[in-house]
Design a protein around this motif. Structure first.
Motif, PDB file in Angstrom:
ATOM      1  N   ASP A 122       0.721  -1.178  -0.060  1.00 59.24           N
ATOM      2  CA  ASP A 122       0.101  -0.009   0.133  1.00 59.24           C
ATOM      3  C   ASP A 122       0.875   1.163  -0.031  1.00 59.24           C
ATOM      4  N   LEU A 125       2.113   2.094  -3.599  1.00 57.27           N
ATOM      5  CA  LEU A 125       0.778   2.641  -4.108  1.00 57.27           C
ATOM      6  C   LEU A 125       1.028   4.141  -4.016  1.00 57.27           C
ATOM      7  N   LEU A 135      -5.154   0.471 -11.374  1.00 56.18           N
ATOM      8  CA  LEU A 135      -4.870  -0.840 -11.530  1.00 56.18           C
ATOM      9  C   LEU A 135      -5.897  -1.546 -12.215  1.00 56.18           C
TER      10      LEU A 135
END
Length: 224
Positions: A122, A125, A135
């Motif tokens: 995470d 990202l 995505l």
């Protein structure tokens, strides 16, 4: 192993006429399922012998909680789930995946091995400002006509794809399978599902509270 596959009346006629059933390619939405199917086919061909050179697999249920397949529920029937076929296959002829983890493939999401692993990904990202929608655009060509192509994004997508191998497991109480064909001599029972008040073979339906189960969130709860 005993397995269950839900099929259409058209598929049943094909089974009776040929003595076996294979996937009808014309029924697959390639734009929608193409990238996910590519992964399934790559891994399945690595692990499962395909002497008939069948192009696409038939999906079936291996385990659903304390049964093989989902129980019937009150509600509108699933389209083309008109026939329930119970059959047997040697384990080595079945490509088994976890139902919960497979939901990650459909949205191109990373399958973490732990809570810490999830947190680390995470952070990546956030670092590259990549959204979950971006995505998903990478695999859903039917819904999105283009996707990001920058180096960081494509590298993350490759990392996500590698995580999909965690989907290949029997460590789950909900398992699905892919097989190349169902032969007539493997069939134990064929049931015509003509009760239109019930839904058969599906876990992805709206519950009484108006919501569907979020399978990814369900999987996260099981991580350590």
């Amino acid at each position: 192993m005993k397995l269950v596959s839900f099929q259409s009346m058209e598929a049943l006629k094909d089974l009776i006429n040929k003595g076996y059933l294979e996937c009808d390619e014309s029924k697959i939405n390639i734009e929608k399922a193409g990238p996910t199917y590519s992964w399934v086919l790559e891994k399945m061909n690595e692990r499962i012998k395909n002497p008939t050179h069948t192009k696409y697999p038939i999906w079936c249920w291996v385990r659903c909680y304390n049964n093989i397949c989902p129980p019937k529920h009150k509600g509108e029937p699933v389209g083309d789930f008109d026939v329930k076929i119970t059959f047997h296959k040697p384990k080595e002829e079945i490509f088994i995946t976890d139902f919960r983890r497979y939901s990650f493939l459909l949205k191109n999401n990373y399958i973490p091995s732990s809570i810490k692993d999830k947190e680390n990904f995470d952070e990546k990202l956030k670092q590259y400002d990549i959204t979950l929608e971006e995505l998903q655009a990478y695999v859903r060509r039917d819904k999105y006509k283009e996707h990001r192509k920058d180096k960081e994004f494509l590298q993350l997508c490759e990392e996500i794809k590698k995580s999909f191998d965690r989907c290949i497991t029997e460590d789950s109480d909900i398992l699905q399978g892919c097989i190349w064909r169902i032969n007539m001599n493997e069939i134990e029972k064929i049931e015509i599902l003509n009760d239109k008040e019930y839904r058969y073979g599906s876990l992805n339906y709206v519950r009484k509270n108006g919501k569907r189960i979020n399978w990814q969130r369900d999987f996260y709860k099981k991580l350590n």
